[in-house]
Design a protein around this motif. Structure first.
Motif, PDB file in Angstrom:
ATOM      1  N   MET A   1       1.024  -1.219   0.037  1.00  0.00           N
ATOM      2  CA  MET A   1       0.092   0.130   0.018  1.00  0.00           C
ATOM      3  C   MET A   1       0.985   1.304  -0.112  1.00  0.00           C
ATOM      4  O   MET A   1       1.754   1.261   0.524  1.00  0.00           O
ATOM      5  N   ASN A   2       0.636   2.280  -0.809  1.00  0.00           N
ATOM      6  CA  ASN A   2       1.218   3.517  -1.042  1.00  0.00           C
ATOM      7  C   ASN A   2       1.276   4.373   0.177  1.00  0.00           C
ATOM      8  O   ASN A   2       0.258   4.363   0.777  1.00  0.00           O
ATOM      9  N   ASN A   3       2.131   4.957   0.720  1.00  0.00           N
ATOM     10  CA  ASN A   3       2.064   5.942   1.876  1.00  0.00           C
ATOM     11  C   ASN A   3       2.033   7.321   1.017  1.00  0.00           C
ATOM     12  O   ASN A   3       3.215   8.014   0.808  1.00  0.00           O
ATOM     13  N   PHE A   4       0.880   7.799   0.765  1.00  0.00           N
ATOM     14  CA  PHE A   4       0.874   8.760  -0.030  1.00  0.00           C
ATOM     15  C   PHE A   4       1.178  10.137   0.649  1.00  0.00           C
ATOM     16  O   PHE A   4       0.798  10.430   1.809  1.00  0.00           O
ATOM     17  N   ALA A   5       1.887  11.059   0.086  1.00  0.00           N
ATOM     18  CA  ALA A   5       2.497  12.211   0.837  1.00  0.00           C
ATOM     19  C   ALA A   5       1.864  13.475   0.297  1.00  0.00           C
ATOM     20  O   ALA A   5       1.595  14.421   0.795  1.00  0.00           O
ATOM     21  N   LYS A   6       1.568  13.448  -1.015  1.00  0.00           N
ATOM     22  CA  LYS A   6       0.954  14.756  -1.571  1.00  0.00           C
ATOM     23  C   LYS A   6       0.247  14.399  -2.944  1.00  0.00           C
ATOM     24  O   LYS A   6       0.549  13.384  -3.702  1.00  0.00           O
ATOM     25  N   ILE A   7      -0.790  14.964  -3.078  1.00  0.00           N
ATOM     26  CA  ILE A   7      -1.879  14.869  -4.417  1.00  0.00           C
ATOM     27  C   ILE A   7      -1.179  16.354  -5.109  1.00  0.00           C
ATOM     28  O   ILE A   7      -1.575  17.233  -4.680  1.00  0.00           O
ATOM     29  N   ILE A   8      -0.840  16.060  -6.390  1.00  0.00           N
ATOM     30  CA  ILE A   8      -0.596  17.139  -7.259  1.00  0.00           C
ATOM     31  C   ILE A   8      -1.639  17.564  -8.279  1.00  0.00           C
ATOM     32  O   ILE A   8      -2.278  16.659  -8.766  1.00  0.00           O
ATOM     33  N   GLU A   9      -2.260  18.837  -8.257  1.00  0.00           N
ATOM     34  CA  GLU A   9      -2.981  19.306  -9.159  1.00  0.00           C
ATOM     35  C   GLU A   9      -2.778  20.307 -10.075  1.00  0.00           C
ATOM     36  O   GLU A   9      -1.933  21.123  -9.660  1.00  0.00           O
ATOM     37  N   ARG A  10      -2.951  19.855 -11.513  1.00  0.00           N
ATOM     38  CA  ARG A  10      -2.607  20.555 -12.534  1.00  0.00           C
ATOM     39  C   ARG A  10      -3.312  20.775 -13.706  1.00  0.00           C
ATOM     40  O   ARG A  10      -4.303  19.767 -13.598  1.00  0.00           O
ATOM     41  N   GLN A  11      -3.273  21.838 -14.594  1.00  0.00           N
ATOM     42  CA  GLN A  11      -3.936  21.920 -15.617  1.00  0.00           C
ATOM     43  C   GLN A  11      -3.073  21.740 -16.792  1.00  0.00           C
ATOM     44  O   GLN A  11      -2.085  22.293 -16.989  1.00  0.00           O
TER      45      GLN A  11
ATOM     46  N   PHE B   1     -12.486  13.740  -8.341  1.00  0.00           N
ATOM     47  CA  PHE B   1     -11.502  14.646  -7.625  1.00  0.00           C
ATOM     48  C   PHE B   1     -11.748  14.700  -6.101  1.00  0.00           C
ATOM     49  O   PHE B   1     -10.448  14.687  -5.248  1.00  0.00           O
ATOM     50  N   ASN B   2     -12.729  14.645  -5.472  1.00  0.00           N
ATOM     51  CA  ASN B   2     -13.134  14.427  -4.023  1.00  0.00           C
ATOM     52  C   ASN B   2     -12.773  12.923  -3.622  1.00  0.00           C
ATOM     53  O   ASN B   2     -12.140  12.844  -2.811  1.00  0.00           O
ATOM     54  N   LEU B   3     -12.872  12.030  -4.540  1.00  0.00           N
ATOM     55  CA  LEU B   3     -12.543  10.456  -4.262  1.00  0.00           C
ATOM     56  C   LEU B   3     -11.285  10.504  -3.869  1.00  0.00           C
ATOM     57  O   LEU B   3     -10.829   9.876  -3.205  1.00  0.00           O
ATOM     58  N   ILE B   4     -10.261  11.215  -4.936  1.00  0.00           N
ATOM     59  CA  ILE B   4      -8.853  10.638  -4.708  1.00  0.00           C
ATOM     60  C   ILE B   4      -8.500  11.230  -3.621  1.00  0.00           C
ATOM     61  O   ILE B   4      -7.569  10.879  -2.922  1.00  0.00           O
ATOM     62  N   ARG B   5      -8.836  12.288  -3.089  1.00  0.00           N
ATOM     63  CA  ARG B   5      -8.538  12.930  -1.787  1.00  0.00           C
ATOM     64  C   ARG B   5      -8.692  11.936  -0.487  1.00  0.00           C
ATOM     65  O   ARG B   5      -8.062  11.986   0.477  1.00  0.00           O
ATOM     66  N   LYS B   6     -10.000  11.748  -0.620  1.00  0.00           N
ATOM     67  CA  LYS B   6     -10.592  10.727   0.476  1.00  0.00           C
ATOM     68  C   LYS B   6      -9.765   9.622   0.492  1.00  0.00           C
ATOM     69  O   LYS B   6      -9.247   9.031   1.696  1.00  0.00           O
ATOM     70  N   LEU B   7      -9.397   8.781  -0.539  1.00  0.00           N
ATOM     71  CA  LEU B   7      -8.829   7.450  -0.522  1.00  0.00           C
ATOM     72  C   LEU B   7      -7.434   7.850  -0.441  1.00  0.00           C
ATOM     73  O   LEU B   7      -6.538   6.911   0.438  1.00  0.00           O
ATOM     74  N   ALA B   8      -6.770   9.001  -0.675  1.00  0.00           N
ATOM     75  CA  ALA B   8      -5.521   9.249  -0.210  1.00  0.00           C
ATOM     76  C   ALA B   8      -5.171   9.453   1.222  1.00  0.00           C
ATOM     77  O   ALA B   8      -4.394   8.953   2.097  1.00  0.00           O
ATOM     78  N   LYS B   9      -6.491   9.928   1.938  1.00  0.00           N
ATOM     79  CA  LYS B   9      -6.429  10.015   3.414  1.00  0.00           C
ATOM     80  C   LYS B   9      -6.350   8.763   4.066  1.00  0.00           C
ATOM     81  O   LYS B   9      -5.697   8.286   5.140  1.00  0.00           O
ATOM     82  N   ILE B  10      -7.243   7.960   3.642  1.00  0.00           N
ATOM     83  CA  ILE B  10      -7.436   6.438   3.853  1.00  0.00           C
ATOM     84  C   ILE B  10      -5.804   5.774   3.830  1.00  0.00           C
ATOM     85  O   ILE B  10      -5.378   5.284   4.743  1.00  0.00           O
ATOM     86  N   SER B  11      -5.236   6.098   2.715  1.00  0.00           N
ATOM     87  CA  SER B  11      -3.988   5.351   2.826  1.00  0.00           C
ATOM     88  C   SER B  11      -2.953   6.027   3.561  1.00  0.00           C
ATOM     89  O   SER B  11      -1.929   5.224   4.297  1.00  0.00           O
ATOM     90  N   LEU B  12      -2.853   7.165   3.833  1.00  0.00           N
ATOM     91  CA  LEU B  12      -1.886   8.026   4.712  1.00  0.00           C
ATOM     92  C   LEU B  12      -2.125   7.464   6.013  1.00  0.00           C
ATOM     93  O   LEU B  12      -1.089   7.291   6.834  1.00  0.00           O
ATOM     94  N   ASP B  13      -3.313   7.107   6.427  1.00  0.00           N
ATOM     95  CA  ASP B  13      -3.841   6.376   7.893  1.00  0.00           C
ATOM     96  C   ASP B  13      -3.491   4.920   7.843  1.00  0.00           C
ATOM     97  O   ASP B  13      -3.840   4.383   8.986  1.00  0.00           O
ATOM     98  N   LYS B  14      -3.198   4.519   6.846  1.00  0.00           N
ATOM     99  CA  LYS B  14      -2.768   3.226   6.514  1.00  0.00           C
ATOM    100  C   LYS B  14      -3.741   2.163   7.016  1.00  0.00           C
ATOM    101  O   LYS B  14      -3.974   1.041   7.964  1.00  0.00           O
ATOM    102  N   CYS B  15      -5.033   2.573   6.598  1.00  0.00           N
ATOM    103  CA  CYS B  15      -6.248   1.838   6.860  1.00  0.00           C
ATOM    104  C   CYS B  15      -6.575   1.146   5.641  1.00  0.00           C
ATOM    105  O   CYS B  15      -7.102   1.836   4.419  1.00  0.00           O
ATOM    106  N   ASP B  16      -6.361   0.145   5.334  1.00  0.00           N
ATOM    107  CA  ASP B  16      -6.195  -0.922   4.196  1.00  0.00           C
ATOM    108  C   ASP B  16      -7.595  -1.329   4.107  1.00  0.00           C
ATOM    109  O   ASP B  16      -8.087  -2.835   4.333  1.00  0.00           O
ATOM    110  N   ILE B  17      -8.451  -0.778   3.637  1.00  0.00           N
ATOM    111  CA  ILE B  17      -9.966  -1.263   3.557  1.00  0.00           C
ATOM    112  C   ILE B  17     -10.654  -1.154   2.131  1.00  0.00           C
ATOM    113  O   ILE B  17     -11.743  -1.346   1.825  1.00  0.00           O
TER     114      ILE B  17
END
Length: 234
Positions: free
Chosen positions: A1-11, A90-106
């Motif tokens: 499982m990735n330990n997400f540190a940052k989500i990059i947003e760009r155009q 875009f909301n989903l990727i932020r919420k799933l990244a938070k789950i991964s940061l918390d090491k909650c493998d669900i």
């Protein structure tokens, strides 16, 4: 499982991106590579919905799911809610990244979201979860894990909103992971749908806000009565 540190947003031109920063995998480059080779990957579960496709791709001996969603929401109420709550993916990727940061493998992991403002297509890159979906009669056997999984999803303001075996994966090491999640609309209310479905279908009880449960039980009962009166329910 990735330990997400940052989500990059760009155009970039007509396309808006949100993707996970990873020192080993350049997800933006993977996106470009897929588009260049679209049509040369394994198509999974062809949808009967227009412009919705799911592909399995291999990159450096790692499997990914690449999803294309070109569906346009025509229902006014859904479009209003989307305006108020923001883009679903875009909301989903932020919420799933938070789950991964918390090491909650669900649940699955979402690495990239792209939206083409010209074609109105969404593109997503997910991890591929090894395992199999649960059969209907297995849901009770894994009841405690499913209960834990759904309760944790609710903690992160995510819901299933369609509780059945096909939306839960049993991994080779015996873990249960949720797929096909919902994060838009009035989540506090939609949580009650999960609670009702778990209780009525599989006798699994979870706690949700009392008011949300009361509203949903009323609306579910009204729909059943309406269907019965129209002869659509035995």
């Amino acid at each position: 499982m990735n330990n997400f540190a940052k989500i990059i947003e760009r155009q970039r031109g007509n396309i808006k991106f949100a993707y996970v920063q990873n020192d080993e995998i350049d997800y933006l480059k993977l996106f470009d590579q897929f588009l260049a080779e679209e049509g040369h990957h394994q198509l999974l579960d062809p949808s009967d919905k227009i412009e919705r496709y799911t592909y399995l791709i291999n990159h450096n001996q790692t499997k990914f799911i690449f999803k294309i969603d070109g569906g346009v929401e025509h229902r006014l109420e859904r479009r209003i809610i989307a305006k108020l709550t923001g883009d679903f993916y875009f909301n989903l990727i932020r919420k799933l990244a938070k789950i991964s940061l918390d090491k909650c493998d669900i649940a699955y992991e979402l690495y990239l979201v792209a939206f083409d403002e010209k074609t109105k297509r969404h593109y997503m890159i997910f991890n591929f979860i090894e395992g199999r979906s649960l059969a209907w009669d297995e849901m009770k056997d894994y009841g405690e894990q499913i209960k834990h999984c759904v309760e944790k999803l609710h903690h992160y303001n995510l819901v299933s909103n369609d509780i059945h075996g096909g939306n839960f994966i049993l991994t080779p090491d015996g873990k249960i992971k949720a797929i096909d999640l919902t994060n838009s609309g009035f989540i506090w209310l939609t949580k009650a749908n999960d609670a009702i479905e778990l209780q009525e279908r599989f006798n699994i009880k979870i706690e949700v806000p009392f008011l949300a449960m009361a509203i949903k039980k009323f609306t579910h009962g009204f729909k059943r009565l309406s269907r019965k009166l129209r002869g659509k329910e035995n």
